[in-house]
Design a protein around this motif. Sequence first.
Motif, short mmCIF file in Angstrom:
data_model
loop_
_atom_site.label_atom_id
_atom_site.label_comp_id
_atom_site.label_asym_id
_atom_site.label_seq_id
_atom_site.Cartn_x
_atom_site.Cartn_y
_atom_site.Cartn_z
N PHE A 35 0.98 -1.30 0.06
CA PHE A 35 -0.14 -0.04 0.17
C PHE A 35 0.81 1.29 -0.02
O PHE A 35 2.05 1.24 0.62
CB PHE A 35 -0.99 0.06 1.14
N ARG A 36 0.47 2.47 -0.47
CA ARG A 36 1.11 3.60 -0.77
C ARG A 36 0.17 4.59 -0.92
O ARG A 36 -0.87 4.50 -1.55
CB ARG A 36 2.08 3.56 -1.94
N ASP A 37 0.42 5.79 0.07
CA ASP A 37 -0.48 6.84 -0.04
C ASP A 37 0.68 7.98 -0.51
O ASP A 37 1.65 8.24 0.26
CB ASP A 37 -0.91 6.85 1.40
N THR A 38 0.04 8.76 -1.29
CA THR A 38 0.83 10.00 -1.83
C THR A 38 1.14 11.19 -0.92
O THR A 38 2.17 11.87 -0.98
CB THR A 38 0.57 10.39 -3.21
N ASP A 39 0.15 11.31 -0.05
CA ASP A 39 0.25 12.13 1.20
C ASP A 39 1.51 11.89 1.96
O ASP A 39 2.39 12.94 2.46
CB ASP A 39 -0.92 12.44 2.11
N LYS A 48 8.21 17.13 6.53
CA LYS A 48 7.21 17.70 7.45
C LYS A 48 5.85 17.46 7.04
O LYS A 48 5.42 16.79 5.88
CB LYS A 48 7.26 19.42 7.41
N SER A 49 4.85 17.57 7.91
CA SER A 49 3.32 17.31 7.43
C SER A 49 2.74 18.14 6.52
O SER A 49 3.25 19.29 6.43
CB SER A 49 2.63 17.40 8.70
N VAL A 50 1.71 17.29 5.96
CA VAL A 50 0.78 18.19 4.97
C VAL A 50 0.44 19.61 5.37
O VAL A 50 0.61 20.78 4.74
CB VAL A 50 -0.13 17.46 4.40
N ALA A 51 -0.01 19.71 6.55
CA ALA A 51 -0.55 20.74 7.33
C ALA A 51 0.54 21.85 7.33
O ALA A 51 0.42 23.14 7.05
CB ALA A 51 -1.21 20.57 8.51
N ASP A 52 1.83 21.36 7.69
CA ASP A 52 2.99 22.29 7.67
C ASP A 52 3.44 22.61 6.60
O ASP A 52 3.90 24.05 6.35
CB ASP A 52 4.20 21.56 8.55
N GLY A 84 -4.39 11.72 -2.20
CA GLY A 84 -4.81 12.71 -1.67
C GLY A 84 -6.30 13.48 -2.36
O GLY A 84 -6.27 13.34 -3.53
N GLY A 85 -7.20 13.86 -1.43
CA GLY A 85 -8.47 14.13 -1.97
C GLY A 85 -8.51 15.34 -3.23
O GLY A 85 -9.22 15.18 -4.31
N ASN A 124 -10.35 18.29 12.26
CA ASN A 124 -8.83 17.89 12.13
C ASN A 124 -8.03 18.86 11.58
O ASN A 124 -8.22 19.22 10.66
CB ASN A 124 -8.71 16.84 11.46
N GLN A 125 -6.95 19.16 12.35
CA GLN A 125 -6.11 20.56 11.68
C GLN A 125 -5.09 19.90 10.60
O GLN A 125 -4.37 20.79 10.06
CB GLN A 125 -5.39 21.05 12.95
N ALA A 126 -4.99 18.65 10.74
CA ALA A 126 -4.22 18.09 9.66
C ALA A 126 -4.71 18.21 8.18
O ALA A 126 -4.24 17.93 7.31
CB ALA A 126 -3.97 16.77 9.98
N ARG A 127 -5.96 18.83 8.29
CA ARG A 127 -6.66 18.87 6.91
C ARG A 127 -6.91 20.36 6.77
O ARG A 127 -7.92 20.86 6.85
CB ARG A 127 -7.97 18.03 6.79
#
Length: 185
Positions: A35-39, A48-52, A84-85, A124-127
Amino acid sequence: MIVAAQGPVAVLIGPPGSGKTTVGRALSGLLGRSFRDTDSDVEAEAGKSVADIFVDDGEPHFRDLERDAVTTALALHDGVLALGGGAVMDPRTQEALEAYGRAGGTVVFLDVSLAVAAPRVGLNQARPLLLGNPRARWQALMEQRRPTYERLSTVHVVSDDRPPQTVAQEIARALPTQVPKESRA
């Protein structure tokens, strides 16, 4: 029918809260594939995180990283891939997904209602694109993105109030006959 000679066995697209990561992991387990997630790929590349990334570097920089992650994964990954969406809104990503579909690849639109997605994404602040009023933002994003999700997908599955394993089984049944990895060209 046979899956694309190269690339993922399935690509999952859909809005935040549709279950792309959870269902993707269940599907990869069912199929015995990775499994692989592009995010996650973007976060690893940026450190760093997507949010950052959104806060520090802006959405355009994130979208550039995301496009690179998607095109790389489409070329190199042979398991289940979750995007990602918003990834599908990039014209070059759309072209890559269309080419993948024309080559026999399966693009799954995981659809979900707002009533089910809202508790999943919450506040969710990560979005970062859902900050403020998450329900209204999600609805607006979905209205904008739905035609693209529908156009790019070869399989449409509703994930509302269904266990991830059940959704994964439905996707697995919709997949074309798979060529064993060692016989791929």
